[in-house]
Design an enzyme around this catalytic site. Structure first.
Site, PDB file in Angstrom:
ATOM      1  N   LYS A  13       0.836  -1.221   0.000  1.00  0.00           N
ATOM      2  CA  LYS A  13       0.000   0.000   0.000  1.00  0.00           C
ATOM      3  C   LYS A  13       0.865   1.263   0.000  1.00  0.00           C
ATOM      4  O   LYS A  13       0.620   2.202  -0.738  1.00  0.00           O
ATOM      5  CB  LYS A  13      -0.923   0.039   1.231  1.00  0.00           C
ATOM      6  CG  LYS A  13      -1.902  -1.114   1.341  1.00  0.00           C
ATOM      7  CD  LYS A  13      -2.899  -0.883   2.449  1.00  0.00           C
ATOM      8  CE  LYS A  13      -2.312  -0.850   3.852  1.00  0.00           C
ATOM      9  NZ  LYS A  13      -1.871  -2.154   4.361  1.00  0.00           N
ATOM     10  N   ARG A  88     -10.693   0.346   8.172  1.00  0.00           N
ATOM     11  CA  ARG A  88     -10.273  -1.045   8.384  1.00  0.00           C
ATOM     12  C   ARG A  88     -11.342  -1.834   9.120  1.00  0.00           C
ATOM     13  O   ARG A  88     -11.139  -3.030   9.363  1.00  0.00           O
ATOM     14  CB  ARG A  88      -8.992  -1.062   9.206  1.00  0.00           C
ATOM     15  CG  ARG A  88      -7.714  -1.198   8.382  1.00  0.00           C
ATOM     16  CD  ARG A  88      -6.581  -1.004   9.336  1.00  0.00           C
ATOM     17  NE  ARG A  88      -5.370  -1.666   9.033  1.00  0.00           N
ATOM     18  CZ  ARG A  88      -4.263  -1.043   8.604  1.00  0.00           C
ATOM     19  NH1 ARG A  88      -4.295   0.250   8.345  1.00  0.00           N
ATOM     20  NH2 ARG A  88      -3.149  -1.685   8.437  1.00  0.00           N
ATOM     21  N   ARG A 127      11.186  -5.597   5.646  1.00  0.00           N
ATOM     22  CA  ARG A 127      10.833  -4.217   5.287  1.00  0.00           C
ATOM     23  C   ARG A 127      11.590  -3.215   6.149  1.00  0.00           C
ATOM     24  O   ARG A 127      11.760  -3.396   7.348  1.00  0.00           O
ATOM     25  CB  ARG A 127       9.325  -4.023   5.478  1.00  0.00           C
ATOM     26  CG  ARG A 127       8.875  -2.578   5.289  1.00  0.00           C
ATOM     27  CD  ARG A 127       7.408  -2.476   4.998  1.00  0.00           C
ATOM     28  NE  ARG A 127       6.536  -2.954   6.062  1.00  0.00           N
ATOM     29  CZ  ARG A 127       5.213  -3.005   5.943  1.00  0.00           C
ATOM     30  NH1 ARG A 127       4.638  -2.637   4.818  1.00  0.00           N
ATOM     31  NH2 ARG A 127       4.474  -3.451   6.953  1.00  0.00           N
ATOM     32  N   ARG A 160      10.008  -1.275  11.469  1.00  0.00           N
ATOM     33  CA  ARG A 160       8.809  -0.961  12.267  1.00  0.00           C
ATOM     34  C   ARG A 160       8.646  -1.934  13.423  1.00  0.00           C
ATOM     35  O   ARG A 160       8.868  -3.130  13.264  1.00  0.00           O
ATOM     36  CB  ARG A 160       7.569  -1.026  11.371  1.00  0.00           C
ATOM     37  CG  ARG A 160       7.377   0.193  10.532  1.00  0.00           C
ATOM     38  CD  ARG A 160       6.266   0.020   9.532  1.00  0.00           C
ATOM     39  NE  ARG A 160       5.062  -0.596  10.068  1.00  0.00           N
ATOM     40  CZ  ARG A 160       3.927  -0.708   9.375  1.00  0.00           C
ATOM     41  NH1 ARG A 160       3.858  -0.245   8.153  1.00  0.00           N
ATOM     42  NH2 ARG A 160       2.875  -1.279   9.909  1.00  0.00           N
ATOM     43  N   ARG A 171      -1.950  -9.271  12.991  1.00  0.00           N
ATOM     44  CA  ARG A 171      -2.453  -8.276  12.026  1.00  0.00           C
ATOM     45  C   ARG A 171      -3.224  -8.947  10.894  1.00  0.00           C
ATOM     46  O   ARG A 171      -4.232  -8.425  10.433  1.00  0.00           O
ATOM     47  CB  ARG A 171      -1.283  -7.443  11.463  1.00  0.00           C
ATOM     48  CG  ARG A 171      -0.729  -6.479  12.495  1.00  0.00           C
ATOM     49  CD  ARG A 171       0.691  -6.072  12.195  1.00  0.00           C
ATOM     50  NE  ARG A 171       0.807  -5.146  11.091  1.00  0.00           N
ATOM     51  CZ  ARG A 171       1.968  -4.892  10.465  1.00  0.00           C
ATOM     52  NH1 ARG A 171       3.070  -5.525  10.827  1.00  0.00           N
ATOM     53  NH2 ARG A 171       2.009  -4.011   9.512  1.00  0.00           N
TER      54      ARG A 171
HETATM   55  P1  AMP Z   1      -0.240   0.310   8.572  1.00  0.00           P
HETATM   56  O1  AMP Z   1       0.925   1.225   8.486  1.00  0.00           O
HETATM   57  O2  AMP Z   1      -1.394   0.739   7.695  1.00  0.00           O
HETATM   58  O3  AMP Z   1       0.125  -1.136   8.374  1.00  0.00           O
HETATM   59  O4  AMP Z   1      -0.794   0.429  10.078  1.00  0.00           O
HETATM   60  C1  AMP Z   1       0.031   0.095  11.175  1.00  0.00           C
HETATM   61  C2  AMP Z   1      -0.838  -0.120  12.403  1.00  0.00           C
HETATM   62  O5  AMP Z   1      -1.513   1.105  12.742  1.00  0.00           O
HETATM   63  C3  AMP Z   1      -1.940  -1.160  12.249  1.00  0.00           C
HETATM   64  O6  AMP Z   1      -1.486  -2.485  12.431  1.00  0.00           O
HETATM   65  C4  AMP Z   1      -2.916  -0.720  13.335  1.00  0.00           C
HETATM   66  O7  AMP Z   1      -2.433  -1.095  14.618  1.00  0.00           O
HETATM   67  C5  AMP Z   1      -2.813   0.806  13.251  1.00  0.00           C
HETATM   68  N1  AMP Z   1      -3.824   1.330  12.291  1.00  0.00           N
HETATM   69  C6  AMP Z   1      -3.574   1.902  11.082  1.00  0.00           C
HETATM   70  N2  AMP Z   1      -4.728   2.234  10.475  1.00  0.00           N
HETATM   71  C7  AMP Z   1      -5.727   1.865  11.304  1.00  0.00           C
HETATM   72  C8  AMP Z   1      -7.147   1.923  11.229  1.00  0.00           C
HETATM   73  N3  AMP Z   1      -7.769   2.418  10.162  1.00  0.00           N
HETATM   74  N4  AMP Z   1      -7.849   1.448  12.288  1.00  0.00           N
HETATM   75  C9  AMP Z   1      -7.240   0.964  13.381  1.00  0.00           C
HETATM   76  N5  AMP Z   1      -5.905   0.850  13.507  1.00  0.00           N
HETATM   77  C10 AMP Z   1      -5.145   1.299  12.488  1.00  0.00           C
END
Ligand code: AMP
Length: 216
Positions: A13, A88, A127, A160, A171
């Site tokens: 993404k 999400r 990553r 990360r 996740r």
């Molecule tokens: P990402 O960078 O999109 O993989 O997001 C990293 C982490 O941030 C996720 O695993 C969630 O813990 C949190 N997160 C990101 N977006 C959301 C969302 N829309 N709703 C809830 N938690 C989120």
């Protein structure tokens, strides 16, 4: 253009989002990046989010929706948006209907990047991410030119805290149980474009670009 980009952890993404905003003049709004920036700055939002993110869990809906509502009301979103990683959950998707209606920017396309499980594991574990410009690298197939240094802005790359095998399992479970229904929701509206994101970056980008050109 009003775009949502969805996909499991490691589906690409962030990489595709960088390319999309280079082509279309819309702000890239990544809830993951917003939470990570808040965590780094140790704001109250960041401290709250950290409790969930470090376990691989989703941040609660009320916190996430409030954050995105505030962001979408900023003037740059009058150009449209590329929302990466939001919504999400179904609760977030329903709340977003209202937010998008109020700013007069309904979703036009939902890009769903799908990748086989095996590939996801390698992508996530290897990553590395630039804390500053958010560029994504991979030690195996997209290494930086200089070890641990961003090719674009020279900042240090980080691994990360949630990019571990244990957190990835959590996740992915969250993705299946909470996020798949969001795809169905947009699927019923006829907005979802599925993209095979197992292919290499250039080929995935061709598919993404073609899908976006059809919307315009
Ligand atoms: P990402 O960078 O999109 O993989 O997001 C990293 C982490 O941030 C996720 O695993 C969630 O813990 C949190 N997160 C990101 N977006 C959301 C969302 N829309 N709703 C809830 N938690 C989120």
């Amino acid at each position: 253009m009003n775009i949502l980009i969805m996909g499991a952890a490691g589906s690409g993404k962030g990489t595709m989002s960088k390319k999309i905003v280079e082509l279309y003049d819309v702000p890239h709004i990544s809830t993951g990046n917003m939470f990570r920036d808040a965590m780094r700055a140790e704001t109250p939002l960041g401290l709250q989010a950290k409790k969930y993110i470090d376990k691989g869990l989703l941040v609660p809906d009320d916190i996430t929706i409030a954050m995105i509502q505030e962001r979408l009301n900023q003037p740059d979103c009058q150009k449209g948006y590329l929302l990466d990683g939001y919504p999400r959950t179904l609760v977030q998707a329903v709340a977003f209907e209202d937010i998008a209606k109020k700013i007069g920017k309904p979703v036009q396309i939902v890009l769903n990047l799908s990748v086989e499980l095996d590939a996801l594991i390698h992508r996530v574990i290897d990553r590395r991410m630039c804390e500053n410009c958010k560029a994504i690298f991979n030690l195996e197939y997209l290494p930086p030119k200089v070890e641990n240094t961003c090719d674009y802005c020279g900042s240090t790359l980080v691994h990360r805290s949630d990019d571990t095998l244990d957190q990835l399992v959590v996740r992915l479970k969250e993705h299946v149980f909470l996020t798949k229904p969001v795809l169905d929701y947009y699927g019923y509206k006829g907005l979802v474009k599925y993209v095979d994101a197992t292919k290499n970056i250039d080929l995935v980008w061709l598919d993404v670009k073609a899908a976006l050109e059809k919307v315009q």
